[in-house]
Design an enzyme around this catalytic site. Structure first.
Site, PDB file in Angstrom:
ATOM      1  N   ASP A  93       0.718  -1.350  -0.044  1.00 35.28           N
ATOM      2  CA  ASP A  93       0.016   0.031   0.093  1.00 35.28           C
ATOM      3  C   ASP A  93       0.830   1.161  -0.100  1.00 35.28           C
ATOM      4  O   ASP A  93       0.275   2.435  -0.316  1.00 35.28           O
ATOM      5  CB  ASP A  93      -0.851   0.057   1.194  1.00 35.28           C
ATOM      6  CG  ASP A  93      -1.967  -1.101   1.151  1.00 35.28           C
ATOM      7  OD1 ASP A  93      -2.742  -1.134  -0.050  1.00 35.28           O
ATOM      8  OD2 ASP A  93      -2.468  -1.783   2.350  1.00 35.28           O
TER       9      ASP A  93
ATOM     10  N   HIS B  66      -7.692   0.244   1.201  1.00 37.86           N
ATOM     11  CA  HIS B  66      -8.719   0.703   1.617  1.00 37.86           C
ATOM     12  C   HIS B  66      -8.666   1.978   2.329  1.00 37.86           C
ATOM     13  O   HIS B  66      -9.642   2.730   2.523  1.00 37.86           O
ATOM     14  CB  HIS B  66      -8.880  -0.310   3.080  1.00 37.86           C
ATOM     15  CG  HIS B  66      -9.379  -1.832   2.826  1.00 37.86           C
ATOM     16  ND1 HIS B  66     -10.890  -1.830   2.418  1.00 37.86           N
ATOM     17  CD2 HIS B  66      -9.128  -2.871   2.643  1.00 37.86           C
ATOM     18  CE1 HIS B  66     -11.084  -3.097   2.255  1.00 37.86           C
ATOM     19  NE2 HIS B  66      -9.875  -3.706   2.358  1.00 37.86           N
TER      20      HIS B  66
END
Length: 359
Positions: free
Chosen positions: A137, A181
Site C-alpha cells: 500500500d 482501503h
C-alpha cells in the site's frame, strides 16, 4: 556470538524474502564474530508461542526472486495487543520472554503500519528491534517508498492493460477494483500507468455525477469503452461528510460485495451502458518481485544489518529524498502516509483528462 531473529508480519508481499536475504548476507559478510540466525515463523504469533527455527545462509540462497515469505506470516492487530490470546496467553510478556529465551541481540521485523506499532512497543519494552517498511500500500509514514509497492503496481497495471482489449471488443465500461482501503497509492499509479479514464481513491471523495459525466464525455469524443480504476476504500463526498460510526454502519449494510459493484450498478443505471467489474484481488500481493522492489528490498536489508552491527536499534529503515536512512520507530509508528490530493501525479493525471470524480 551475534544472535539475530527475523520476523515477517501482516500481509505478505513480493519482496520479503529479498529483504531477509539482504540482512543475512550483509550480517555474515560484515560481522566480526560468529552469527546465529533464528527465523520466527508466522509473524508475531511465532514470537508469542515460540515457533522458530535455526537457519543457515543456504536458506537464503535463491530467494531474491521468490515472492511471499519463507517464514510465513500472520496478523496480530496492535489494538488487541494488550488483550490476552484466546487461550489466555498475554502477548507482550510472551514475546519478551521468547526474545530472551533465544538470547537475541536484535529482532528484524519486516512489516507495515500496524506491525511497526507493535515493533515500537517492543522497543519501548527494552527489546533491540529494527523495522523494515513492508507493504504493497506504500502507506508507511517516514519513507518515500515501501517494498512490495512497485510489484503490486505492476500486477494491477497488467490487469488494467488486459481489460482494455475485452472492453474495446464489446464496447463496455469496466470497473477495476484495486487494493487500497485507506490510501490510494496503488490505484493512482496503476490507473495512470494503465490509462484509466477515471480513478477513485479514498483521499479524493467523488461525486457520482462527475464520474458519469466523464464516461459520457469519453463516449461523445468517440471512445468505444471506458476504464474506471476504483480503490477498495473509495468514498463519495456524502459519505466523507458522515460521522465515522454512521459511515461504518452504511458499509456494513452494503448489499453488494464492495464499492466497485455499487459504482458499476450506478453507472449502468445512469448510462444504459454494459458494465463489468474486474477484481485482481490478492494477485496484487503475489508473484515474483519486480526489479525495483528487489533493489530497494536489498538496500533495506543491507542498511538494517549495518544498523544492527552499529548497535543502532529502535529505528525503521527508510528512503527519503532518494537517500537510504533510518528514522526513530517512535516517530513513524501509528501514522499513515496518504496520497496528496494536490500532489504532482494527481495534478498531472487531471491535466491528461483523467477524472477523480471530484470535479
Amino acid at each position: 556470538m551475534l544472535r539475530i531473529g527475523l520476523l515477517t508480519s501482516g500481509g505478505d508481499c513480493q519482496a520479503l524474502n529479498a529483504t531477509m536475504r539482504g540482512i543475512v548476507k550483509t550480517i555474515l559478510n560484515k560481522a566480526k564474530e560468529p552469527v546465529e540466525i533464528w527465523g520466527i515463523e508466522d509473524g508475531y504469533q511465532g514470537l508469542i508461542y515460540g515457533r522458530w527455527r535455526k537457519m543457515e545462509w543456504r536458506d537464503f540462497s535463491g530467494v531474491l526472486t521468490q515472492g511471499g515469505t519463507i517464514l510465513g506470516t500472520s496478523r496480530t492487530p496492535f489494538k488487541y495487543l494488550d488483550q490476552p490470546e484466546a487461550d489466555g496467553v498475554d502477548k507482550v510478556p510472551a514475546m519478551k520472554k521468547n526474545y530472551k529465551k533465544l538470547k537475541l541481540d536484535c529482532l528484524f521485523m519486516l512489516g507495515g503500519n500496524g506491525s511497526t506499532k507493535t515493533a515500537n512497543r517492543l522497543s519501548k519494552e527494552g527489546l533491540n528491534v529494527i523495522a523494515l517498511p513492508k507493504t504493497i500500500d506504500n502507506d508507511t509514514w517516514g519513507t518515500d517508498i515501501t517494498f512490495g509497492f512497485t510489484s503490486a503496481i505492476d500486477v494491477a497495471t497488467r490487469c488494467i492493460d488486459d481489460i482494455h482489449t475485452t472492453a474495446s471488443s464489446h464496447g463496455r465500461v469496466f470497473v477495476v477494483e484495486i487494493m487500497g482501503h485507506k490510501v490510494g497509492w496503488i490505484p493512482l499509479y496503476a490507473g495512470v500507468a494503465g490509462g484509466a479514464d477515471v480513478i477513485l481513491i479514498p483521499e479524493i471523495p467523488y461525486d457520482m455525477d462527475n464520474v458519469v459525466e466523464a464516461i459520457e464525455r469519453r463516449e461523445r469524443d468517440g471512445g468505444r469503452f471506458a476504464i474506471v480504476a476504483v480503490a477498495e476504500g473509495a468514498i463519495t463526498k456524502e459519505e466523507a461528510a458522515m460521522p465515522k460510526k454512521a459511515y461504518k454502519k452504511k458499509v456494513a449494510a452494503r448489499v453488494q460485495p464492495s464499492v466497485a459493484y455499487d459504482i458499476a450498478e450506478e453507472i449502468a443505471r445512469r448510462t444504459d451502458r454494459e458494465v463489468r467489474v474486474a477484481v485482481p484481488g490478492h494477485t496484487q500481493r503475489g508473484g515474483a518481485p519486480d526489479a525495483q522492489d528487489r533493489i530497494f528490498a536489498t538496500q533495506c536489508g543491507v542498511e538494517a544489518a549495518l544498523a544492527c552491527l552499529r548497535g543502532d536499534f529502535g529505528v525503521m529503515i527508510a528512503k527519503v529524498d532518494d537517500k537510504m536512512c533510518h528514522v526513530p520507530l517512535a516517530s513513524v509508528a501509528g501514522k499513515l502516509k496518504y496520497v496528496d490530493p494536490e500532489g504532482d501525479l494527481v495534478r498531472e493525471a487531471k491535466a491528461l483528462g483523467i477524472s477523480f470524480g471530484d470535479e
